[in-house]
Design an enzyme around this catalytic site. Structure first.
Site, PDB file in Angstrom:
ATOM      1  CG  ASP A 165      -0.331   1.241   1.322  1.00 16.99           C
ATOM      2  OD1 ASP A 165       0.128   0.897   0.128  1.00 16.99           O
ATOM      3  OD2 ASP A 165       0.061   0.561   2.493  1.00 16.99           O
ATOM      4  CG  ASP A 194      -2.269  -2.275   3.163  1.00 20.46           C
ATOM      5  OD1 ASP A 194      -2.609  -3.310   3.318  1.00 20.46           O
ATOM      6  OD2 ASP A 194      -1.531  -1.634   3.820  1.00 20.46           O
ATOM      7  CE1 TYR A 197      -4.407   1.058   5.772  1.00 18.26           C
ATOM      8  CE2 TYR A 197      -5.005   1.391   3.487  1.00 18.26           C
ATOM      9  CZ  TYR A 197      -3.794   1.395   4.449  1.00 18.26           C
ATOM     10  OH  TYR A 197      -2.625   1.572   4.051  1.00 18.26           O
ATOM     11  CG  ASN A 231      -0.147  -4.883   6.465  1.00 20.04           C
ATOM     12  OD1 ASN A 231      -0.117  -4.186   5.353  1.00 20.04           O
ATOM     13  ND2 ASN A 231      -0.363  -3.965   7.478  1.00 20.04           N
ATOM     14  CG  HIS A 232      -4.268  -2.525   6.516  1.00 21.33           C
ATOM     15  ND1 HIS A 232      -4.765  -2.157   7.758  1.00 21.33           N
ATOM     16  CD2 HIS A 232      -3.061  -1.691   6.397  1.00 21.33           C
ATOM     17  CE1 HIS A 232      -3.920  -1.314   8.386  1.00 21.33           C
ATOM     18  NE2 HIS A 232      -3.041  -1.262   7.668  1.00 21.33           N
ATOM     19  CG  HIS A 316       1.423  -4.388   1.031  1.00 23.33           C
ATOM     20  ND1 HIS A 316       0.804  -3.379   0.526  1.00 23.33           N
ATOM     21  CD2 HIS A 316       1.708  -4.525   2.395  1.00 23.33           C
ATOM     22  CE1 HIS A 316       0.579  -2.665   1.411  1.00 23.33           C
ATOM     23  NE2 HIS A 316       0.728  -3.143   2.716  1.00 23.33           N
ATOM     24  CG  HIS A 325       5.829   2.800  10.776  1.00 22.28           C
ATOM     25  ND1 HIS A 325       5.598   3.054  12.246  1.00 22.28           N
ATOM     26  CD2 HIS A 325       4.750   2.429  10.341  1.00 22.28           C
ATOM     27  CE1 HIS A 325       4.484   2.360  12.571  1.00 22.28           C
ATOM     28  NE2 HIS A 325       3.928   2.174  11.471  1.00 22.28           N
ATOM     29  CG  HIS A 326       5.967  -0.531   7.968  1.00 20.80           C
ATOM     30  ND1 HIS A 326       5.301  -1.258   8.790  1.00 20.80           N
ATOM     31  CD2 HIS A 326       4.972   0.378   7.526  1.00 20.80           C
ATOM     32  CE1 HIS A 326       4.039  -1.139   8.884  1.00 20.80           C
ATOM     33  NE2 HIS A 326       3.853   0.008   8.256  1.00 20.80           N
ATOM     34  CG  HIS A 353       3.670  -2.359   4.319  1.00 19.24           C
ATOM     35  ND1 HIS A 353       2.782  -2.488   5.032  1.00 19.24           N
ATOM     36  CD2 HIS A 353       4.761  -2.682   5.286  1.00 19.24           C
ATOM     37  CE1 HIS A 353       2.944  -3.191   6.309  1.00 19.24           C
ATOM     38  NE2 HIS A 353       4.127  -3.250   6.339  1.00 19.24           N
ATOM     39  CB  VAL A 354       6.467   2.654   3.764  1.00 18.25           C
ATOM     40  CG1 VAL A 354       7.077   4.250   4.272  1.00 18.25           C
ATOM     41  CG2 VAL A 354       7.384   1.488   4.327  1.00 18.25           C
ATOM     42  CG  HIS A 355       0.822   4.596   5.121  1.00 24.38           C
ATOM     43  ND1 HIS A 355       0.193   4.430   6.377  1.00 24.38           N
ATOM     44  CD2 HIS A 355       0.602   3.419   4.211  1.00 24.38           C
ATOM     45  CE1 HIS A 355      -0.608   3.295   6.059  1.00 24.38           C
ATOM     46  NE2 HIS A 355      -0.170   2.742   5.112  1.00 24.38           N
TER      47      HIS A 355
HETATM   48 FE   LIG Z   1       0.562  -2.288   4.468  1.00 26.77          FE
END
Ligand SMILES: [Fe+2]
Length: 466
Positions: A165, A194, A197, A231-232, A316, A325-326, A353-355
């Protein structure tokens, strides 16, 4: 407001403090960041600078180009005209120059027309050798180098970097600099998805795909990054006529995938040194009898742990995460595949994925069925460790909200930007460390020794039979 707190509220606060102090399974780091900048770097930043010269090759990146580590895919972009798709290369101690010729592709994305994107696979390289390579024509050539991995074998030391990410924010740049400066010296990056972006911009401004590739060139032109799709990368915009998922990503990032006749563009495997890397796709079909399922069912049994003891899965979306989140987005994937990760003794699963950052204990939840009620992950010394390393820099900020109290299966978690390294020492031992990007280059904010599950199970069973 504080004056308005009654005695009951104070007791409640005290109770919460005691509960969070006593009941936590692992560590929720108390580290407090000194800033939270997550803005994209402006396009005129030096990290995005164009190379000099008409049609100069830019956005150079390499990845492993075959299953065994003797191939390299070189990719780059020419902005003005197609130019040449030829790569000239030579070993460090050789005057013999060789060449390989690839091809280029272009694509349109709404009102954006891509530059000429070249991909060229170099094959049959010598192991453990430094190669120089040259791109471009006439006066506008650019030279880079890479080192091929050692020949595949069980005790070959090798150090992977872990980045996910990443994006192109100020923190992305700081994370990349930390990785480059880390004394552990990563030799290849496992990238957990990711990338740019670009989809955060109106109409998914694909110029941000270009700028991102110029930003990371300083690392990925010199060592392979092993890609996985996040996903990005989907870039799905049907209301503007862009209904082909992953269009920019698939044109720009090639990987060595097999499975002819099977549409599995993002799942593939490689051997590198003493590791067997399986890259899965969180955003391709993965249910029973899908191509991804069939491929994995074929893939896992054929991993020879006497040759590549370290079995690493990259995908991912994490199967375990205790950030809100997520939360549980990877649950259906977990239900499908965790049983096989346990059965085949996958050592570690890296995700993004999880930031934020998180490392689990060795756990599994495969004992659960709807009748026994064992719906909580249990310690399992032969199950994988799950590491979320989606903290490269992204564009959306860090995630701070977590399941509270910290579940026992979560060993360490912290919302900070950073990267990690996985240093394989030999067939039995590896050292893992996470580096927060605000610390000194050698500071390890989290670390753990890994004991290879396959060899541990052999020694455990032989000890038990004595
Ligand atoms: Fe992601």
């Amino acid at each position: 407001m504080a004056m308005g707190l009654g005695l009951g509220s104070v007791y409640l606060l005290l109770l919460c403090f005691v509960l969070t102090s006593c009941c936590n399974g692992g560590i929720s780091s108390s580290y407090s960041r000194t800033n939270d900048i997550s803005a994209d770097m402006p396009l005129n930043s030096d990290v995005f600078a164009l190379p000099h010269g008409f049609n100069a090759p830019q956005q150079v990146h390499i990845t492993q180009g075959d299953h065994e580590g003797r191939g390299v895919i070189v990719s780059w972009v020419t902005p003005n005209e197609p130019g040449s798709s030829k790569v000239i290369y030579w070993a460090e101690n050789s005057n013999v120059k060789q060449h390989a010729v690839g091809s280029f592709v272009t694509y349109k994305y709404y009102n954006y027309s891509s530059p000429y994107i070249h991909h060229c696979t170099i094959k049959n390289l010598e192991y453990n050798t430094k190669y120089f390579y040259e791109l471009g024509t006439g006066n506008v050539t650019r030279q880079f180098w890479f080192t091929t991995p050692p020949e595949v074998g069980p005790d070959v030391p090798y150090t992977f970097g872990l980045i996910g990410d990443l994006g192109q924010t100020f923190d992305s740049n700081r994370t990349l600099t930390h990785y480059e400066s880390n004394p552990a010296k990563g030799q290849a990056v496992l990238f957990v998805g990711d990338l740019s972006y670009a989809d955060a911009y109106p109409l998914h401004d694909n110029n941000r795909w270009d700028s991102w590739a110029r930003f990371v060139e300083r690392s990925v032109a010199y060592q392979p990054w092993i890609w996985s799709a996040g996903n990005h990368e989907i870039d799905y915009l049907p209301e503007y006529g862009e209904g082909e998922p992953f269009k920019p990503y698939t044109h720009r990032y090639y990987v060595p995938y097999e499975a002819p006749g099977v549409h599995l563009r993002f799942g593939y495997s490689i051997k590198r040194a003493s590791a067997y890397i399986i890259v899965m796709s969180s955003y391709s079909a993965y249910g029973m009898y899908t191509p991804q399922y069939k491929w994995l069912m074929n893939e896992l049994p054929k991993v020879n742990r006497s040759e590549t003891p370290w079995l690493i899965v990259v995908m991912h979306c994490p199967l375990y995460s205790t950030y809100l989140h997520h939360y549980m987005e990877g649950e259906t994937m977990r239900v499908m595949y965790e049983q096989y990760f346990v059965k085949y003794k996958v050592d570690v699963v890296f995700s993004g994925h999880v930031h934020a950052y998180e490392r689990t204990e060795r756990i599994s939840n495969v004992a659960y069925n709807i009748e026994n009620g064992l719906c909580t992950p249990r310690n399992d010394e032969y199950a994988p460790v799950y590491i979320t390393i989606g903290d490269g820099g992204n564009q959306e900020g860090l995630l701070y909200e977590m399941v509270d109290p910290q579940p026992k299966y979560s060993a360490f978690r912290e919302p900070s930007y950073g990267h990690a390294t996985f240093e394989i020492k030999n067939r039995t031992t590896a050292y893992y460390a996470w580096h927060r990007n605000q610390d000194g280059y050698s500071v390890e904010a989290d670390s753990v020794w890994f004991h290879n599950l396959y060899w541990k199970s052999l020694s455990d069973s032989s000890a038990a039979s004595l």
